[in-house]
Design a protein around this motif. Structure first.
Motif, short mmCIF file in Angstrom:
data_model
loop_
_atom_site.label_atom_id
_atom_site.label_comp_id
_atom_site.label_asym_id
_atom_site.label_seq_id
_atom_site.Cartn_x
_atom_site.Cartn_y
_atom_site.Cartn_z
N LYS A 37 0.84 -1.20 0.00
CA LYS A 37 0.00 0.00 0.00
C LYS A 37 0.88 1.26 0.00
N GLU A 38 1.89 1.26 0.87
CA GLU A 38 2.80 2.40 0.97
C GLU A 38 3.43 2.72 -0.39
N LEU A 39 3.78 1.67 -1.12
CA LEU A 39 4.48 1.86 -2.40
C LEU A 39 3.52 2.04 -3.57
N GLY A 40 2.22 2.02 -3.28
CA GLY A 40 1.24 2.17 -4.35
C GLY A 40 1.23 0.99 -5.30
N VAL A 41 1.53 -0.22 -4.77
CA VAL A 41 1.48 -1.44 -5.58
C VAL A 41 0.11 -2.09 -5.36
N SER A 42 -0.59 -2.37 -6.45
CA SER A 42 -1.92 -2.95 -6.34
C SER A 42 -1.85 -4.35 -5.69
N PRO A 43 -2.82 -4.66 -4.80
CA PRO A 43 -2.78 -5.95 -4.06
C PRO A 43 -2.73 -7.17 -4.99
N ASP A 44 -3.24 -7.04 -6.22
CA ASP A 44 -3.24 -8.24 -7.07
C ASP A 44 -1.83 -8.63 -7.56
N PHE A 45 -0.85 -7.76 -7.30
CA PHE A 45 0.52 -8.15 -7.62
C PHE A 45 0.99 -9.31 -6.73
#
Lengths: 256, 406
Positions: A131-139
């Motif tokens: 979340k902090e890095l703005g990476v979508s959870p589906d990664f």
């Protein structure tokens, strides 16, 4: 000899690749809280130095010494170096088909914590860092770097750094292939990670990333040697004037 | 070798020739005749280039029963699914068996198929009525004894119109060492997928390293039916398996997604066949091979598309991962495409693990043995996605066991 309380301390390191000497005697000491940048053109040897310090089997440290938090780095295998607190963010992160980001991350963290470690906090930690890095959870369920864009790969590298919490992070051309938004996110991640307990060595061609992650020391690498050191102003000068003036200084014998 | 050697002749006194009703006895006698009269397969033809047929002919034609456990989900029983021995089915449900038995694998298929067609004893029959969907797998486990023996399993599966099943067909056991000779298996599998049916057939071979297996599988997919065939092979000293699907109606679809992991001195020889006998059909094959120690694997894959069967799609991939020098993999794609109105491709790779991949995982603290396990498991992952979860977990354990000491 290791300097007192240095996190990374190497002296007169020479690196060979396929019997060709690429790094020709480099020394550097990084203390807790410091950010260093090695700048240089392509082929100057800066990536070879990074790979050799991380234990890449194709990069042989042919002479010199290197210590990580007082421990002899050169006696450790690559995985031991990681567990001892060294992290290398890859210029070209590799694709591992069939291995999900979550599975990979869990395995890596478990290797760091020990085989019997409690991993019950993993999911929470992992989600928070994504979340902090703005990476979508589906990664989490995608295969590691498989079909990822350049920017996504670099964010996932920073995610790994954030999860593994190394003492010293070497960031090899982490800014390459990033658009400005991705660059900012990655820089934020690096700054969030950095504390007075950690050290950072950024290896880069351009000044760009240094606008967001402020170095305390800047070193110029030419022809496998660190030829000039200074503060952040040196990076700006290089950005402005290129590397030729350093080369010119060297040829006049006033390089140091 | 002398072709008149007893090994190559099934005697007239063989008890299996007296098994079953008269029509079956007749089929067995004619299969025996075919076996005795046929020469051994010629080593020059593609199918036998990598394996000596002498090693696969049973050393004794004294067959024993195929000991099979059936694990049948309750919903299958409730919905009229039959799982029983072929001999019992012939007594109780002849009308369901007779139209299909020997249709796809018979004594005309080859010398070893003639051997099975003569000597199978109890066999296995699976019948799914029309319009029945069973979500849990039906699981057959063939137990091969610890003593040297010859077993001739024959399995017939009929999946009714618009029905859907998963069948796991597992082979395990066999002598632990070849000291007192090996166990010998020559199996035949016939699967009929009727119109608009959806069949997932998973073959799991985890026999002992003192067991030799020859197996011919043929399935037929009718109009709008789909057939997913998943051969998973880990065991045996010498295994030659031949998986083939006949696409026999418009919009029939077949996929064969297999994997094998060889170690020690294991020898694998796999063949696949996709025969597009009808237009508007499509097929896909992906066979993955991992080898360590001195293991060898040969894969030949034939796609045949007839002149009059148009608008077909057929794809084939074979990937081989060699974990150490001393292993050997061969891969031969074969295309017999008799018209131009098709979409077809094939590809093959043979290689070792990239040291950079290992270094990357090492650089995250993961030791090399664990890194290798991750890469191999990852290599198999897309295949194992196609199998039920508990089986997938079992397979991952087999893979981890195989990787110990790498």
């Amino acid at each position: 000899m290791s300097h007192n309380n240095a996190l990374l301390d190497f002296e007169n390191v020479h690196v060979k690749v396929e019997d060709k000497e690429i790094v020709k005697g480099v020394s550097l000491t990084i203390h807790p809280g410091e950010v260093h940048a090695i700048m240089g053109k392509n082929g100057s040897g800066k990536s070879s130095l990074s790979n050799a310090l991380a234990g890449h089997p194709a990069y042989e440290v042919s002479s010199g010494t290197a210590f990580l938090d007082g421990k002899n780095l050169l006696k450790m295998s690559a995985d031991e170096r990681s567990r001892a607190g060294l992290f290398l963010a890859f210029q070209y992160p590799v694709v591992i088909p069939g291995v999900t980001v979550a599975n990979f991350m869990r395995t890596a963290l478990k290797a760091h914590r020990g085989q019997d470690a409690d991993m019950s906090d993993f999911r929470k930690l992992f989600r928070a860092e994504m979340k902090e890095l703005g990476v979508s959870p589906d990664f989490a369920t995608r295969y590691l770097n498989d079909g990822f864009s350049g920017g996504e790969k670099k964010r996932i590298e920073i995610l790994q750094m954030a999860m593994l919490k190394p003492k010293i992070a070497i960031l090899d051309e982490t800014d390459s292939g990033l658009d400005i938004d991705a660059l900012k996110k990655v820089a934020e991640g690096i700054n969030r990670f950095h504390s007075d307990q950690t050290g950072i060595l950024m290896v880069t061609h351009y000044q760009r990333l240094l606008d967001y992650v402020k170095p305390d020391f800047v070193h110029v690498m030419i022809g496998g040697r660190l030829v000039k050191s200074g503060g952040p102003e040196l990076a700006l000068k290089l950005e402005d004037r290129g590397y030729e003036w350093v080369e010119a200084e060297m040829s006049q014998g006033s390089g140091k | 070798m002398n072709i008149k050697d007893s090994k190559y002749i099934i005697p007239d006194s063989t008890p299996e020739l007296e098994l079953g009703p008269d029509w079956l006895k007749e089929r067995r006698r004619s299969a025996r005749h075919n076996f005795n009269e046929q020469p051994l397969p010629h080593r020059g033809i593609h199918l036998w280039r990598y394996t000596d047929p002498n090693d696969l002919i049973a050393f004794t034609h004294k067959a024993i029963d195929d000991v099979v456990d059936y694990n049948i989900p309750n919903e299958a029983r409730k919905n009229g699914v039959i799982v029983t021995s072929l001999t019992k089915a012939i007594e109780s449900h002849l009308e369901l068996v007779e139209p299909h038995l020997y249709q796809l694998v018979n004594s005309e298929s080859g010398k070893l198929e003639a051997e099975n067609s003569t000597l199978w004893r109890n066999g296995t029959f699976v019948y799914v009525p029309n319009k029945v969907t069973i979500s849990d797998p039906i699981h057959l486990t063939h137990h091969i004894g610890k003593d040297t023996s010859s077993v001739f399993p024959r399995t017939l599966v009929v999946v009714g119109k618009q029905s859907e099943i998963t069948l796991i067909d597992e082979y395990e056991g066999g002598p632990e060492t070849e000291e007192n000779g090996h166990a010998h298996i020559n199996g035949a599998i016939e699967i009929v997928g009727m119109e608009a049916s959806n069949t997932r057939y998973i073959s799991l071979q985890r026999l002992s390293h003192a067991t030799r297996m020859y197996q011919t599988h043929r399935a037929r997919t009718d109009k709008s039916a789909t057939m997913l065939t998943i051969p998973l092979a880990f065991g045996g000293s010498l295994t030659k398996q031949n998986f083939g699907v006949l696409l026999d109606g418009a919009e029939a679809e077949s996929r064969i997604y297999g994997l094998l992991f060889g170690s020690g001195h294991q020898h694998f020889d796999n063949h696949t066949l996709h025969h597009h006998a009808h237009g508007e059909t499509n097929s896909d094959i992906d066979i993955k091979v991992v080898l360590k120690d001195k293991a060898v694997s040969a894969y030949t894959g034939l796609i045949r598309i007839e002149q009059e069967t148009r608008n077909c799609e057929a794809y084939q991939t074979n990937r081989n991962l060699l974990l150490n020098p001393g292993t050997r993999a061969e891969t031969i794609p074969e295309l017999e495409i008799l018209n131009e109105n098709v979409s077809c491709s094939h590809g093959a790779t043979i290689g070792s693990i990239d040291p950079l991949d290992i270094f990357f995982l090492n650089s995250r603290g993961i030791p090399t043995p664990e890194a290798v396990r991750m890469i191999v498991t990852g290599f198999f992952a897309s295949t194992l996605k196609q199998v039920p979860e508990d089986l997938r977990e079992r397979i991952n354990v087999f893979v981890a066991e195989r990787l110990e000491g790498v």
